[in-house]
Design an enzyme around this catalytic site. Sequence first.
Site, PDB file in Angstrom:
ATOM      1  N   CYS A 182      39.725 -93.153 -43.826  1.00 45.63           N
ATOM      2  CA  CYS A 182      40.732 -93.370 -42.790  1.00 45.63           C
ATOM      3  C   CYS A 182      42.119 -93.260 -43.407  1.00 45.63           C
ATOM      4  O   CYS A 182      42.285 -93.353 -44.625  1.00 45.63           O
ATOM      5  CB  CYS A 182      40.566 -94.756 -42.177  1.00 45.63           C
ATOM      6  SG  CYS A 182      38.996 -95.009 -41.336  1.00 45.63           S
ATOM      7  N   GLU A 188      44.491 -95.372 -43.487  1.00 44.41           N
ATOM      8  CA  GLU A 188      44.863 -96.573 -44.224  1.00 44.41           C
ATOM      9  C   GLU A 188      44.314 -96.528 -45.656  1.00 44.41           C
ATOM     10  O   GLU A 188      44.989 -96.940 -46.600  1.00 44.41           O
ATOM     11  CB  GLU A 188      44.352 -97.838 -43.526  1.00 44.41           C
ATOM     12  CG  GLU A 188      44.947 -98.068 -42.159  1.00 44.41           C
ATOM     13  CD  GLU A 188      44.089 -97.495 -41.025  1.00 44.41           C
ATOM     14  OE1 GLU A 188      44.150 -98.050 -39.918  1.00 44.41           O
ATOM     15  OE2 GLU A 188      43.368 -96.497 -41.250  1.00 44.41           O
ATOM     16  N   TRP A 247      36.291-110.529 -51.281  1.00 44.84           N
ATOM     17  CA  TRP A 247      35.559-110.077 -52.472  1.00 44.84           C
ATOM     18  C   TRP A 247      36.008-110.803 -53.719  1.00 44.84           C
ATOM     19  O   TRP A 247      35.180-111.267 -54.505  1.00 44.84           O
ATOM     20  CB  TRP A 247      35.742-108.562 -52.594  1.00 44.84           C
ATOM     21  CG  TRP A 247      35.021-107.953 -53.732  1.00 44.84           C
ATOM     22  CD1 TRP A 247      33.691-107.644 -53.793  1.00 44.84           C
ATOM     23  CD2 TRP A 247      35.573-107.586 -54.998  1.00 44.84           C
ATOM     24  NE1 TRP A 247      33.392-107.099 -55.005  1.00 44.84           N
ATOM     25  CE2 TRP A 247      34.537-107.063 -55.768  1.00 44.84           C
ATOM     26  CE3 TRP A 247      36.851-107.665 -55.546  1.00 44.84           C
ATOM     27  CZ2 TRP A 247      34.733-106.604 -57.059  1.00 44.84           C
ATOM     28  CZ3 TRP A 247      37.046-107.207 -56.837  1.00 44.84           C
ATOM     29  CH2 TRP A 247      35.987-106.682 -57.577  1.00 44.84           C
ATOM     30  N   ARG A 270      48.859 -90.915 -29.214  1.00 42.03           N
ATOM     31  CA  ARG A 270      47.952 -92.023 -28.884  1.00 42.03           C
ATOM     32  C   ARG A 270      48.532 -93.376 -29.237  1.00 42.03           C
ATOM     33  O   ARG A 270      47.995 -94.408 -28.843  1.00 42.03           O
ATOM     34  CB  ARG A 270      46.606 -91.844 -29.583  1.00 42.03           C
ATOM     35  CG  ARG A 270      45.795 -90.708 -28.976  1.00 42.03           C
ATOM     36  CD  ARG A 270      44.425 -90.601 -29.597  1.00 42.03           C
ATOM     37  NE  ARG A 270      44.541 -90.097 -30.961  1.00 42.03           N
ATOM     38  CZ  ARG A 270      43.733 -90.450 -31.948  1.00 42.03           C
ATOM     39  NH1 ARG A 270      42.770 -91.330 -31.756  1.00 42.03           N
ATOM     40  NH2 ARG A 270      43.888 -89.941 -33.148  1.00 42.03           N
TER      41      ARG A 270
END
Length: 137
Positions: A56, A58, A129, A84
């Site tokens: 993606c 990002e 994590w 969009r």
Amino acid sequence: MTTPTHPVDHELIQAAAHVARTRCRGDNHTMAAAARAKDGRIITAVNAYHFTGGPCAELVLIGTAAAQGAYHLETIVAVGDRDRGVVPPCGRCRQVLLDYFPALKIIVGEGDRIRSVPITDLLPESYVWADHQLNAE
């Protein structure tokens, strides 16, 4: 109880929209992202779609920022091509963004509901994590 929103970085939205308008073409690049680095720079990127699963915008932005020496991002936004508007990060991106930048703010919403929220608001009670790594001594 909801976390208060932060001021919206409209310059980031404009930067991502400009990249989406001018660099996204066809089905391979349909999303643009812009982030504000701690030093004030704006870094942009586009997604790299592929049927096997591509990163993606990002995630591409994280690598682009690192390549430019920006390892601390403060705010990020993704904007879709073809006008969009602002698009919230997918689940995978939310998790990666949280792990890399736990204090990151994400611009979400549409129209007069655009707002900037902490990444933790998009992943409540999330798995972090770094919190679950054994200390290497």
